[in-house]
Scaffold this motif. Structure first.
Motif, PDB file in Angstrom:
ATOM      1  N   GLY A 160      27.544  37.780  70.996  1.00 53.13           N
ATOM      2  CA  GLY A 160      27.799  39.123  71.542  1.00 53.13           C
ATOM      3  C   GLY A 160      26.802  40.192  71.144  1.00 53.13           C
ATOM      4  O   GLY A 160      25.928  39.990  70.312  1.00 53.13           O
ATOM      5  N   ASP A 161      26.959  41.362  71.788  1.00 52.81           N
ATOM      6  CA  ASP A 161      26.083  42.526  71.593  1.00 52.81           C
ATOM      7  C   ASP A 161      24.639  42.251  72.018  1.00 52.81           C
ATOM      8  O   ASP A 161      23.690  42.507  71.264  1.00 52.81           O
ATOM      9  CB  ASP A 161      26.151  43.049  70.149  1.00 52.81           C
ATOM     10  CG  ASP A 161      27.382  43.919  69.912  1.00 52.81           C
ATOM     11  OD1 ASP A 161      28.242  43.999  70.811  1.00 52.81           O
ATOM     12  OD2 ASP A 161      27.483  44.511  68.821  1.00 52.81           O
ATOM     13  N   VAL A 162      24.482  41.769  73.224  1.00 49.25           N
ATOM     14  CA  VAL A 162      23.165  41.732  73.863  1.00 49.25           C
ATOM     15  C   VAL A 162      22.806  43.139  74.329  1.00 49.25           C
ATOM     16  O   VAL A 162      21.654  43.547  74.292  1.00 49.25           O
ATOM     17  CB  VAL A 162      23.191  40.751  75.059  1.00 49.25           C
ATOM     18  CG1 VAL A 162      21.976  40.951  75.964  1.00 49.25           C
ATOM     19  CG2 VAL A 162      23.272  39.306  74.552  1.00 49.25           C
ATOM     20  N   GLY A 195      30.728  40.931  72.926  1.00 53.33           N
ATOM     21  CA  GLY A 195      30.869  41.807  71.763  1.00 53.33           C
ATOM     22  C   GLY A 195      31.385  43.170  72.189  1.00 53.33           C
ATOM     23  O   GLY A 195      31.594  43.424  73.381  1.00 53.33           O
ATOM     24  N   ASN A 196      31.553  44.059  71.225  1.00 51.48           N
ATOM     25  CA  ASN A 196      32.044  45.401  71.580  1.00 51.48           C
ATOM     26  C   ASN A 196      31.087  46.127  72.528  1.00 51.48           C
ATOM     27  O   ASN A 196      31.521  46.900  73.375  1.00 51.48           O
ATOM     28  CB  ASN A 196      32.300  46.241  70.320  1.00 51.48           C
ATOM     29  CG  ASN A 196      31.101  46.361  69.415  1.00 51.48           C
ATOM     30  OD1 ASN A 196      30.520  45.342  69.020  1.00 51.48           O
ATOM     31  ND2 ASN A 196      30.718  47.572  69.070  1.00 51.48           N
ATOM     32  N   HIS A 197      29.771  45.866  72.410  1.00 54.33           N
ATOM     33  CA  HIS A 197      28.839  46.596  73.285  1.00 54.33           C
ATOM     34  C   HIS A 197      28.872  46.088  74.728  1.00 54.33           C
ATOM     35  O   HIS A 197      28.607  46.869  75.651  1.00 54.33           O
ATOM     36  CB  HIS A 197      27.428  46.576  72.697  1.00 54.33           C
ATOM     37  CG  HIS A 197      27.301  47.519  71.543  1.00 54.33           C
ATOM     38  ND1 HIS A 197      26.978  48.844  71.695  1.00 54.33           N
ATOM     39  CD2 HIS A 197      27.524  47.332  70.211  1.00 54.33           C
ATOM     40  CE1 HIS A 197      26.973  49.445  70.504  1.00 54.33           C
ATOM     41  NE2 HIS A 197      27.305  48.548  69.590  1.00 54.33           N
ATOM     42  N   ASN A 253      33.166  34.168  66.848  1.00 49.71           N
ATOM     43  CA  ASN A 253      33.479  35.350  67.644  1.00 49.71           C
ATOM     44  C   ASN A 253      32.633  36.517  67.166  1.00 49.71           C
ATOM     45  O   ASN A 253      31.881  36.373  66.196  1.00 49.71           O
ATOM     46  CB  ASN A 253      34.980  35.642  67.677  1.00 49.71           C
ATOM     47  CG  ASN A 253      35.443  36.572  66.615  1.00 49.71           C
ATOM     48  OD1 ASN A 253      35.436  36.257  65.442  1.00 49.71           O
ATOM     49  ND2 ASN A 253      35.823  37.752  67.034  1.00 49.71           N
ATOM     50  N   HIS A 254      32.696  37.649  67.878  1.00 52.53           N
ATOM     51  CA  HIS A 254      31.726  38.702  67.592  1.00 52.53           C
ATOM     52  C   HIS A 254      31.915  39.316  66.210  1.00 52.53           C
ATOM     53  O   HIS A 254      30.967  39.460  65.445  1.00 52.53           O
ATOM     54  CB  HIS A 254      31.784  39.789  68.670  1.00 52.53           C
ATOM     55  CG  HIS A 254      30.829  40.908  68.401  1.00 52.53           C
ATOM     56  ND1 HIS A 254      29.468  40.707  68.317  1.00 52.53           N
ATOM     57  CD2 HIS A 254      31.027  42.231  68.148  1.00 52.53           C
ATOM     58  CE1 HIS A 254      28.871  41.859  68.038  1.00 52.53           C
ATOM     59  NE2 HIS A 254      29.788  42.792  67.928  1.00 52.53           N
ATOM     60  N   ALA A 255      33.163  39.706  65.876  1.00 48.42           N
ATOM     61  CA  ALA A 255      33.335  40.508  64.661  1.00 48.42           C
ATOM     62  C   ALA A 255      34.185  39.830  63.582  1.00 48.42           C
ATOM     63  O   ALA A 255      33.888  39.956  62.401  1.00 48.42           O
ATOM     64  CB  ALA A 255      33.949  41.856  65.025  1.00 48.42           C
ATOM     65  N   GLY A 334      29.138  38.012  64.015  1.00 49.75           N
ATOM     66  CA  GLY A 334      28.046  38.987  63.979  1.00 49.75           C
ATOM     67  C   GLY A 334      28.632  40.351  63.661  1.00 49.75           C
ATOM     68  O   GLY A 334      29.514  40.482  62.830  1.00 49.75           O
ATOM     69  N   HIS A 335      28.134  41.386  64.365  1.00 50.39           N
ATOM     70  CA  HIS A 335      28.705  42.738  64.369  1.00 50.39           C
ATOM     71  C   HIS A 335      28.410  43.557  63.115  1.00 50.39           C
ATOM     72  O   HIS A 335      28.007  44.708  63.208  1.00 50.39           O
ATOM     73  CB  HIS A 335      30.212  42.677  64.614  1.00 50.39           C
ATOM     74  CG  HIS A 335      30.862  44.011  64.799  1.00 50.39           C
ATOM     75  ND1 HIS A 335      30.479  44.894  65.795  1.00 50.39           N
ATOM     76  CD2 HIS A 335      31.880  44.616  64.127  1.00 50.39           C
ATOM     77  CE1 HIS A 335      31.249  45.982  65.721  1.00 50.39           C
ATOM     78  NE2 HIS A 335      32.092  45.844  64.728  1.00 50.39           N
ATOM     79  N   THR A 336      28.666  43.019  61.931  1.00 51.39           N
ATOM     80  CA  THR A 336      28.360  43.749  60.700  1.00 51.39           C
ATOM     81  C   THR A 336      26.973  43.295  60.252  1.00 51.39           C
ATOM     82  O   THR A 336      26.769  42.130  59.920  1.00 51.39           O
ATOM     83  CB  THR A 336      29.422  43.473  59.628  1.00 51.39           C
ATOM     84  OG1 THR A 336      30.709  43.837  60.153  1.00 51.39           O
ATOM     85  CG2 THR A 336      29.147  44.284  58.369  1.00 51.39           C
TER      86      THR A 336
HETATM   87 ZN    ZN Z   1      29.201  44.764  67.492  1.00 50.91          ZN
END
Ligand code: ZN
Length: 378
Positions: A160-162, A195-197, A253-255, A334-336
């Protein structure tokens, strides 16, 4: 007013502003990462540097392909029926990939569990850094010099977060789209997790886009989120993507998966379905009205959670309960942002946001027959 009382007024003013800054926003806005470092000020992005696309919208079997070419002109071509035009010459992969995706008949797979996978590569939070993404894949033998899949039956996981921050998001999305097709043809698999983005852009929260994309959208006569609406190929494709997958005994997963997620007895299948059906394209008023989607969409959900790294009350016992619940041995997230790939809690959590977003670093996680290692950019 003497100097002292004036300075007291200033101190009071600063305290109030700080208070508003911290509490005057919803919890999604408290993202503990640095803001995007824009190269140009708003409205001053030099048009001369922009090429972008393709952006492909589709109605039935009529595809409209639009892009900004090197002369800064918006080019538009229609492709209908079996005319594939010279798409491959322009963009380096066959239009058949797009048609096959759009014409697919199977419904979305929410379960997302895979077994007997021998080798995989995982990375996260690419944030528009196309050159680093390509270098990492080349140097770890996922793609060749021409950016084609050479990873055979291996799995590539992008956590995630591309989207957001960097300015080559479009190029990354199409490379992922192409590699996903090539991997399928060779018995491999590419997993692109949301991801969140991704969710922010799809839900019209454009705070983190590079200013380049304001210009791109303006030239296209639309807004950035509409370049990824469900009537576009990439928009339709993103809306099939999961937030949680399991490969062998590893959760991705993303976070992160929070204790609250398992307290509610949620599942991978339910979470993936809820994001696709009840969070994407919905307003927060809608998903906050349901306790399950409210949990999933916010800070204890799988695209925003930071508890493994930033909650003093989180510990290895809680992690063991989560792993046992999923019958898993590891969680990869990821994420952090870290400066490298970092192992936590006796290697049970592996943090793989290695700072690609900074534009000058990044690593990938390698897995080969049960053994993890780190792959570098050179
Ligand atoms: Zn993120």
């Amino acid at each position: 007013m003497n100097w002292k009382s004036r300075s007291n007024n200033w101190i009071a003013f600063i305290i109030i502003i700080t208070f508003l800054g911290i509490y005057g926003c919803d919890k999604q806005e408290i993202e503990i990462v640095s803001p995007p470092s824009h190269k140009y000020a708003p409205g001053l992005y030099p048009d001369s540097t922009i090429t972008d696309g393709p952006f492909i919208s589709v109605i039935g079997s009529n595809y409209t392909v639009r892009w900004i070419d090197k002369n800064r002109s918006v080019i538009e071509k229609s492709i209908s029926g079996n005319e594939m035009g010279d798409f491959e010459a322009d963009f380096g992969f066959p239009f058949e990939f797009i048609k096959t995706f759009h014409d697919r008949s199977e419904s979305n797979d929410y379960i997302q569990e895979f077994s007997n996978v021998e080798k995989l590569v995982a990375l996260s939070d690419i944030h528009g850094q196309y050159e680093i993404f390509v270098s990492l894949l080349k140097n770890n033998s996922v793609i060749d010099e021409d950016n084609n899949w050479i990873f055979g039956s291996g799995h590539l996981v992008i956590c995630g977060d591309v989207f957001d921050r960097g300015n080559r998001v479009t190029e990354i999305l199409w490379l992922i789209f192409k590699l996903e097709n090539q991997a399928n043809q060779m018995g491999g698999k590419l997993h692109y997790l949301l991801g969140n983005h991704e969710i922010m852009v799809l839900n019209k929260d454009l705070r983190y886009i590079d200013y380049k994309y304001e210009t791109t959208a303006r030239k296209m006569g639309t807004t950035y989120d509409q370049l990824y609406s469900k009537n576009t190929i990439i928009g339709e494709w993103l809306r099939t993507k999961p937030v949680i997958i399991k490969i062998n005994d590893i959760l991705f997963n993303h976070a992160g998966i929070s204790p609250e997620f398992i307290d509610r007895r949620l599942t991978i299948q339910l979470a993936n379905r809820m994001f696709q059906e009840n969070i994407i394209d919905k307003s927060s008023a809608v998903y906050d009205a349901d306790p399950i989607t409210e949990l999933l969409a916010h800070s204890n959900g799988p695209i925003w959670y930071r508890g493994y790294f930033q909650d003093d009350n989180f510990n290895e016992n809680k992690l063991d309960e989560i792993l046992e619940y999923f019958n898993a041995e590891h969680i990869i997230v990821g994420h952090t942002t870290m400066d490298d790939i970092v192992y936590y809690f006796n290697n049970k959590v592996i943090a793989i946001d290695s700072g690609i977003k900074y534009g000058d670093q990044g690593n990938v996680l390698l897995y080969n027959n049960g053994v993890f290692s780190i792959g570098t950019i050179d």
